[in-house]
Design an enzyme around this catalytic site. Structure first.
Site, mmCIF file in Angstrom:
data_model
loop_
_atom_site.group_PDB
_atom_site.id
_atom_site.type_symbol
_atom_site.label_atom_id
_atom_site.label_comp_id
_atom_site.label_asym_id
_atom_site.label_seq_id
_atom_site.Cartn_x
_atom_site.Cartn_y
_atom_site.Cartn_z
ATOM 1 N N GLU A 62 7.724 -66.281 -16.156
ATOM 2 C CA GLU A 62 8.656 -67.080 -15.504
ATOM 3 C C GLU A 62 9.939 -65.196 -15.876
ATOM 4 O O GLU A 62 10.584 -65.283 -14.814
ATOM 5 C CB GLU A 62 9.456 -68.217 -15.846
ATOM 6 C CG GLU A 62 9.094 -69.113 -15.496
ATOM 7 C CD GLU A 62 7.992 -69.637 -15.900
ATOM 8 O OE1 GLU A 62 6.645 -70.110 -15.362
ATOM 9 O OE2 GLU A 62 7.562 -69.500 -16.955
ATOM 10 N N HIS A 131 9.195 -83.718 -21.012
ATOM 11 C CA HIS A 131 10.365 -82.543 -20.966
ATOM 12 C C HIS A 131 10.075 -81.270 -20.728
ATOM 13 O O HIS A 131 10.622 -80.667 -20.111
ATOM 14 C CB HIS A 131 11.057 -82.549 -21.672
ATOM 15 C CG HIS A 131 11.240 -82.321 -23.281
ATOM 16 N ND1 HIS A 131 10.326 -83.111 -23.997
ATOM 17 C CD2 HIS A 131 11.093 -80.840 -23.889
ATOM 18 C CE1 HIS A 131 10.118 -81.947 -25.205
ATOM 19 N NE2 HIS A 131 10.164 -80.471 -24.703
#
Length: 346
Positions: A62, A131
């Site tokens: 990312e 999560h």
């Protein structure tokens, strides 16, 4: 616009295609967005239509994805990077805070990093992936000065909101984060199976001006008399709140459901107007109770002198667990209905 009613994912796909056609220097990129259509198929078919120079895959990192967006923006392009999941953004968030959103500030307007970052966001159904792939925290985005944060809930809002973000980036050099509720990507129905009320026709270009969604303006739905309760929400909370409002309407309670649509800047004027109309406000916030969007809504009410009743229904201060356990953490339709009844009983 000839294919019939579209889902949220399909509407975003169509708006991206129109964006590439409308902006010659726009590029769509990210993990598997070209070959695989992204994690949720939102960019499916775009590379085949526009080629690998306009739609392409990146390394699975990312920081590199947003770094490429920073350079592309400085070079005069209109970058539209995709972050696969909101949880993945946190490893690269300083690219937004420390670089993209501050470039104009520190250069006194000489340089800018225009960008529209698409993120599959908020929690999916039943905590799919835990999560690591479900994250309902957006606090890190909401306190970055100048950052625009959009959350479309419905297909007929998604396309005009994306066009607004693209225009803001191209013309003003804005940095926009376009949070797409993953749980609503393929939703078609609202009240009953087969009703198709969570799909929408895609507007032809001639109708775009009439359906324009400005930054910082909410959308309001009236249910029943709409005089008893104001529900303020966003994302998946919109669909759940409309369903809860229908249940309350059968009990004689009229509600107005306010879809914020923009988390930064918040539509404060719309919040105050709709809250004052009933004097009872239920804030439905699928992010966490601490540091969540609901805190900002309540603060806006207090700052502007709202004197009515207010209550919050929010996600717990917890990571999203796997499977059915996620229901113990996330906001539910039942929690919204019960929260409304408690507020009305005051």
């Amino acid at each position: 616009e000839l294919t019939g009613p579209l889902t949220l994912a399909q509407s975003i796909n169509a708006a991206l295609a129109d964006g590439v056609l409308d902006h010659p220097r726009m590029a769509v990129f990210g993990r598997d967005v070209a070959a695989g259509g992204g994690a949720h198929g939102v960019t499916e078919g775009l590379r085949d239509r526009f080629g690998a120079a306009r739609v392409f895959d990146t390394p699975r990192d990312e920081t590199s994805i947003l770094g490429l967006g920073l350079g592309a923006g400085l070079a005069g392009m209109l970058p539209v990077p995709e972050i696969r999941y909101l949880a993945y953004l946190h490893s690269a968030e300083d690219q937004l805070r420390g670089e993209a959103a501050t470039m104009r500030f520190f250069s006194r307007g000489a340089f800018r990093n225009p960008m529209v970052v698409r993120v599959a966001a908020l929690a999916g159904e039943d905590g799919l992936g835990g999560h690591a792939r479900n994250d309902n925290s957006v606090a890190v985005l909401r306190d970055v000065p100048g950052l625009v944060v959009a959350v479309p809930a419905r297909p007929d809002d998604a396309a005009p909101m994306l066009r607004t973000c693209l225009a803001a980036a191209r013309v003003d050099g804005s940095v926009c984060v376009f949070l797409e509720p993953a749980a609503l990507y393929d939703a078609r129905d609202l009240y009953a199976d087969g009703d198709g009320e969570w799909t929408a026709e895609y507007a032809e270009p001639g109708a775009w001006a009439d359906r324009h969604v400005p930054i910082g303006r909410a959308r309001v739905y009236g249910i029943g008399s709409a005089e008893d309760l104001t529900i303020i929400t966003f994302g998946s909370g919109v669909r759940m709140s409309l369903r809860a409002a229908a249940t309350l309407a059968a009990e004689g309670v009229g509600s107005r459901v306010v879809d914020l649509r923009w988390l930064a800047p918040l539509p404060v004027a719309d919040i105050i107007r709709e809250a004052s109309a009933t004097g009872r406000v239920l804030v439905v916030d699928e992010t966490r109770r601490s540091g969540g969007v609901g805190e900002g809504v309540v603060s806006a009410l207090v700052d502007t002198g709202y004197v009515g009743a207010a209550r919050r229904v929010a996600g717990l201060d917890s990571f999203v667990p796997l499977g059915p356990a996620a229901r113990q953490v996330l906001v539910s339709e039942e929690a919204i209905t019960q929260g409304a009844r408690t507020l009305l009983a005051r």
